[in-house]
Structure formats: structure tokens, C-alpha cells
Design a protein around this motif. Sequence first.
Motif, PDB file in Angstrom:
ATOM      1  N   HIS A 196      32.587   7.259 114.315  1.00 34.26           N
ATOM      2  CA  HIS A 196      31.213   7.429 113.839  1.00 34.26           C
ATOM      3  C   HIS A 196      30.335   8.105 114.887  1.00 34.26           C
ATOM      4  O   HIS A 196      29.112   8.166 114.718  1.00 34.26           O
ATOM      5  N   ARG A 237      36.324  -5.322 116.525  1.00 28.35           N
ATOM      6  CA  ARG A 237      36.227  -4.267 115.513  1.00 28.35           C
ATOM      7  C   ARG A 237      35.256  -4.668 114.405  1.00 28.35           C
ATOM      8  O   ARG A 237      34.421  -3.865 113.969  1.00 28.35           O
ATOM      9  N   LEU A 271      31.687  -2.763 113.410  1.00 27.47           N
ATOM     10  CA  LEU A 271      31.340  -2.279 112.072  1.00 27.47           C
ATOM     11  C   LEU A 271      30.054  -2.929 111.567  1.00 27.47           C
ATOM     12  O   LEU A 271      29.245  -2.291 110.873  1.00 27.47           O
ATOM     13  N   SER A 321      26.459  -1.162 110.574  1.00 26.26           N
ATOM     14  CA  SER A 321      25.775  -1.361 109.291  1.00 26.26           C
ATOM     15  C   SER A 321      24.309  -1.731 109.499  1.00 26.26           C
ATOM     16  O   SER A 321      23.416  -1.199 108.825  1.00 26.26           O
ATOM     17  N   ALA A 328      36.233   0.787 116.483  1.00 28.26           N
ATOM     18  CA  ALA A 328      35.488   0.803 115.224  1.00 28.26           C
ATOM     19  C   ALA A 328      34.429   1.897 115.203  1.00 28.26           C
ATOM     20  O   ALA A 328      34.127   2.463 114.147  1.00 28.26           O
TER      21      ALA A 328
END
Length: 325
Positions: free
Chosen positions: A82, A286, A290, A294, A78
Motif C-alpha cells: 500500500h 499483519r 491492515l 483502514s 501488510a
Amino acid sequence: MAAAAGVSISTASKALNDTGRMGAETRERVKRIAAEIGFRPNALARGLLSKRSFTIGLLTNDTYGRFTLPVMAGVSEALVDHGVSVFLCAIEDDPALGQIHVDAMLDKQVDGIIATGKRLDRRLPVDLSNLNVPVVYAFTEGAPDSVTFSSDDGHGARLATEWLRKLGRRRIAHITGPEDFVSVRERANAYREVAGDGVPVLFGVWSEGWGHDAVARLWNAGGEKPDGIFCGNDQIARGVIDALRERGIKVPQDVSVVGFDNWEIVAAQTRPPLTTVDMELKELGRQAGLTILSLAEGRPVEPGVRKLPCRLVVRQTCGGDALGI
């Protein structure tokens, strides 16, 4: 790199970080040239600009890795796109060691911590409730008002029992682990909802030996014998199948067997290969990854327990080919 793209250093930085106002063609040109020349932005500088370390700590007391490794695989999957790294700290059940690792994570200025363990109804032996970084719990009991991810044990048990019923099995027994586990009770309750209140539930330990002993108990008792057995984990199921084979009882022709966990090292090597419930731990990881991302980025996340559905993997102990439903 900025010179090669024909822009200022400031514009190049904004293009690579998807910030600032510029034309789409300029942003794409900067990214394309950066990729062509193998440019990598300085991680320390990136962190100073964003006030983030782009690292997440994963804390666990599951030193064997049975549950943590698939969770970590999902977390990493995940976060990799990023630019966020994950590092694992195993604390066993030692509160002092747990605090040492938490302090080390905070010293490294992690953007958040994911806590994971080996059962849903036990907290890690360290207090994570008042840290200055976000914490998400996955496959372990969370603090009040936290975000916690868990597998839906009741859903998994219903999948298993309904599949046995679909195969025409009517005398379905349930052989499982210790009754003081919340997951064991949830699976047993869901099993009873499908199979009926009058069917036997045998509580024991998480071992092949217990599966073997439970079969002896069932077959030494009077009355009709089971034609289907739903087991609380794959190790128990393996012991059940061995015990049935020793009695000359064929699986799946005479008795169909379903396990729980989809632990590949056990389920795929069972003879015949074991139909079992997958708790979808990678997907659980996952979702946790995420969510911590956030929170680290300051986005609002509703607290509470989020139960993820399970998946039935049908193999030869129920007479099927390998497939998931």
C-alpha cells in the motif's frame, strides 16, 4: 511520463492512484509505461494531494525485540503493497522518552500509531488515548474503546496439553512463569481444563534455571513422576530438558516436553528440538497493520480485543517431525 503514455498529467496521476474515470486500457497503459521507465511519484506531492504521510509509527517498550520484531515484520508485510512505511521507536519503560517519541511521530504527521510491548496486561508508559491519529494496540494492553490484538493464550495451552494427552501422557505437569501475569493464569486455567484439577502447576520465573529447579522439586517429591511436562515458555522448557537429561531420563521416550513461544533461537537449538506453541506474532502484526490502514483511510472499525489463535509446532521432544497443526 504522461507524454510517453499519450495522456494529460491529470489523467496520468489519476491512473497511477486508481482514481478518476477512464477506460481500463488507458489506466493499464499508463501503469505499464510508468513501470517501464521507472517512474516514481513524488511522495511529498502524493501526501499533499491525499492529506496523508503514508507512514505509520510503531511504538514499543520491548527493547530486546523478542515480541516486537515479529510483530513489526507482519505490520510491514501488510503495508508494503500500500506504499506505507513503518518506523520503529523504542521507549523502554521511560514515560518522558515515550512522550518525546509520540511528539516526534505527530510532528512527522504519521497516519497512525501501532503500540506494542512485552506483555498483554501492561500498558506502555505513555498516554495514547486522546491523539488526533488512530491508534491500534498489538501485544500490549489497550486504552478503553480501542482496537487491541493479542494471542489466545488459553487456546495455545489447550493445544499443548491436548497433544500430550494424544500421545498417551497421563501425568502431565505444568511449569510456568510468575502467577501475576495474565497470560500465565490463562494458560494454567486452560491446562487444568484438559489435564484435570489435581495435577500440579509450578509458578516461578522465566528462566532455564527455574525449569531445572522445578524438575528437581517434582522428582524429589513422593509419588508418581510426570510423563509429560508443559512449560510456560521455551527457556523454561530448555532447563527442564537439561535437568531430565542429568537424571538419566530420556526425552521424549520417558517424558514428553512442550514449550511456549516458538522462539527459534531456543526451540530449534534445544536437544532434542523442542515442540512448542507459536503465538503467531507475525500474523498478529499483519492484522494490526491492515486495521491501522483502514482507520487511516477513514473506514469504520469495531473496537474491542481480538484474540488470534495459536499454532502447535511439533518437533522431537514429543517424538514427532517438524510440522505445524
